[in-house]
Design a protein around this motif. Structure first.
Motif, short mmCIF file in Angstrom:
data_model
loop_
_atom_site.label_atom_id
_atom_site.label_comp_id
_atom_site.label_asym_id
_atom_site.label_seq_id
_atom_site.Cartn_x
_atom_site.Cartn_y
_atom_site.Cartn_z
N THR A 1 41.24 -13.97 -31.01
CA THR A 1 40.45 -13.31 -32.05
C THR A 1 39.76 -14.35 -32.93
O THR A 1 40.14 -15.53 -32.94
N ASP A 2 38.77 -13.91 -33.67
CA ASP A 2 38.08 -14.84 -34.57
C ASP A 2 39.00 -15.37 -35.65
O ASP A 2 38.88 -16.52 -36.08
N TYR A 3 39.99 -14.56 -36.05
CA TYR A 3 40.97 -15.04 -37.03
C TYR A 3 41.75 -16.22 -36.47
O TYR A 3 41.95 -17.24 -37.14
N ALA B 1 41.94 -19.92 -38.03
CA ALA B 1 43.20 -20.32 -38.66
C ALA B 1 44.03 -21.29 -37.82
O ALA B 1 44.77 -22.10 -38.37
N GLU C 1 53.46 -14.61 -37.95
CA GLU C 1 52.51 -14.50 -39.05
C GLU C 1 52.91 -13.37 -39.99
O GLU C 1 53.57 -12.41 -39.57
N TYR D 1 51.50 -11.04 -43.68
CA TYR D 1 50.34 -10.67 -44.48
C TYR D 1 50.58 -11.00 -45.95
O TYR D 1 51.70 -10.88 -46.45
N SER E 1 36.20 -7.56 -39.00
CA SER E 1 36.76 -8.91 -38.83
C SER E 1 37.37 -9.39 -40.13
O SER E 1 36.91 -9.04 -41.23
N PHE E 2 38.40 -10.22 -40.00
CA PHE E 2 39.02 -10.82 -41.18
C PHE E 2 38.16 -11.93 -41.79
O PHE E 2 38.33 -12.27 -42.95
N LEU E 3 37.26 -12.52 -41.01
CA LEU E 3 36.66 -13.79 -41.43
C LEU E 3 35.86 -13.71 -42.72
O LEU E 3 35.89 -14.64 -43.51
N VAL F 1 45.63 -9.91 -45.80
CA VAL F 1 45.11 -10.73 -44.69
C VAL F 1 46.24 -11.60 -44.14
O VAL F 1 47.22 -11.88 -44.84
N LEU G 1 45.07 -17.54 -42.67
CA LEU G 1 43.62 -17.48 -42.90
C LEU G 1 43.23 -18.04 -44.26
O LEU G 1 42.13 -18.56 -44.42
#
Length: 309
Positions: free
Chosen positions: A105-107, A111, A170, A172, A230-232, A247, A251
């Motif tokens: 994923t983009d996260y 990260a 991970e 949050y 997305s989280f980004l 999040v 990140l």
């Protein structure tokens, strides 16, 4: 021709030894073979090249003109084969030239893989990374075709036919801008629910998550004002508004500290595990194995995961 079909590397290695030693007995000792076996291979080589290659001489044997023509290309070809074998058994990150493809994923790219990309420039300057968006339904087929070498994903969506290894756990955290008038440590569940929330829905458009189910069980409903895919971009959005968001900790930990507050969520929120996954076809590849070990070492050393303040 028929001779080409019978050609194998053992014959070429025998020819190399015979041309170097110019003596069947010494060539046999060099190859750890019997003298009759080397003589038989020499006869096959003579048939293959339609040339005697080595002829009797007062002291051993003398190469023919055809044999002398073969010396340089033969040595070059065998050296290339030996280099290929050694490089795949013993990976040297300082000299290796290799492209490796990682899907996640983009996260995870931001990260976890960002520290890896930086580390590779110093440790393995010839290794390139191709980062791809994760496509879980297609992942096993992509790996079987050699399009993806490594994937980072949660166990729930991991194809069962792939090899795997635990990479990280991970959790949050709650983020809001510094100076947010309603955000403080020790926030109550009721006050948390009344904040304006941003949620991430990877498939797009969702305004409810497991957090909302947990709040409903306690008699609360939160105000979700934005659903992102997305989280980004969420940390930057939160830093410029009075929105808050839950999040993944990696990140934001150690990033944007002058603009964001990072707090524990006032109610229990289940985190997630991340696995490394790879296909059997790449399991023994020395370069891919080195990359997996390097990534695991970076995560365990705390890169992308600084200690809590």
């Amino acid at each position: 021709m028929d001779g080409e079909k019978r050609l194998d590397l053992n014959l070429l290695a025998t020819l190399e030894a015979l041309l170097a030693e110019q003596n069947v007995t010494r060539a046999a000792a060099r190859l750890h073979l019997s003298q009759p076996a080397v003589s038989a291979q020499l006869n096959r080589l003579r048939t293959l090249f339609d040339d005697p290659l080595l002829i009797p001489a007062p002291r051993g044997m003398t190469p023919t003109a055809k044999a002398l023509e073969l010396v340089a290309p033969l040595r070059q070809a065998l050296d290339q084969v030996r280099h290929t074998v050694v490089s795949h058994r013993h990976f040297d990150p300082g000299t290796a030239q290799l492209t490796l493809s990682i899907a996640c994923t983009d996260y995870m790219q931001a990260a976890v893989l960002m520290p890896l990309a930086v580390a590779l420039r110093a440790q393995a300057p010839g290794v390139r990374l191709a980062l791809r968006q994760l496509d879980a339904p297609q992942l096993e087929a992509q790996m079987a075709r050699g399009e993806v070498d490594l994937a980072l994903m949660t166990p729930q969506t991991a194809p069962p036919g792939l090899r795997s290894r635990h990479l990280l756990d991970e959790r949050y955290v709650l983020i809001g801008r510094r100076g947010h008038p309603k955000l403080r440590r020790g926030l109550s569940v009721a006050a948390f629910a009344k904040l304006e929330h941003v949620v991430v829905s990877p498939q797009g458009g969702g305004f409810s998550t497991a957090v909302d189910d947990a709040l409903a069980a306690l008699g609360h409903a939160r105000r979700v004002v934005l659903s992102a895919a997305s989280f980004l971009f969420v940390p930057e959005l939160v830093a410029q508004s009075d929105f808050v968001a839950l999040v993944p900790e990696r990140l934001v930990r150690g990033r944007m500290e002058d603009r964001l507050q990072v707090l524990d969520c006032p109610l229990p929120v289940e985190g997630f595990r991340v696995l490394m996954l790879w296909h059997e076809r790449g399991h023994g590849h020395s370069g891919q194995r080195w990359l997996r070990e390097r990534l695991l070492a970076l995560v365990q050393a705390g890169h992308g995961d600084p200690p809590h303040p």
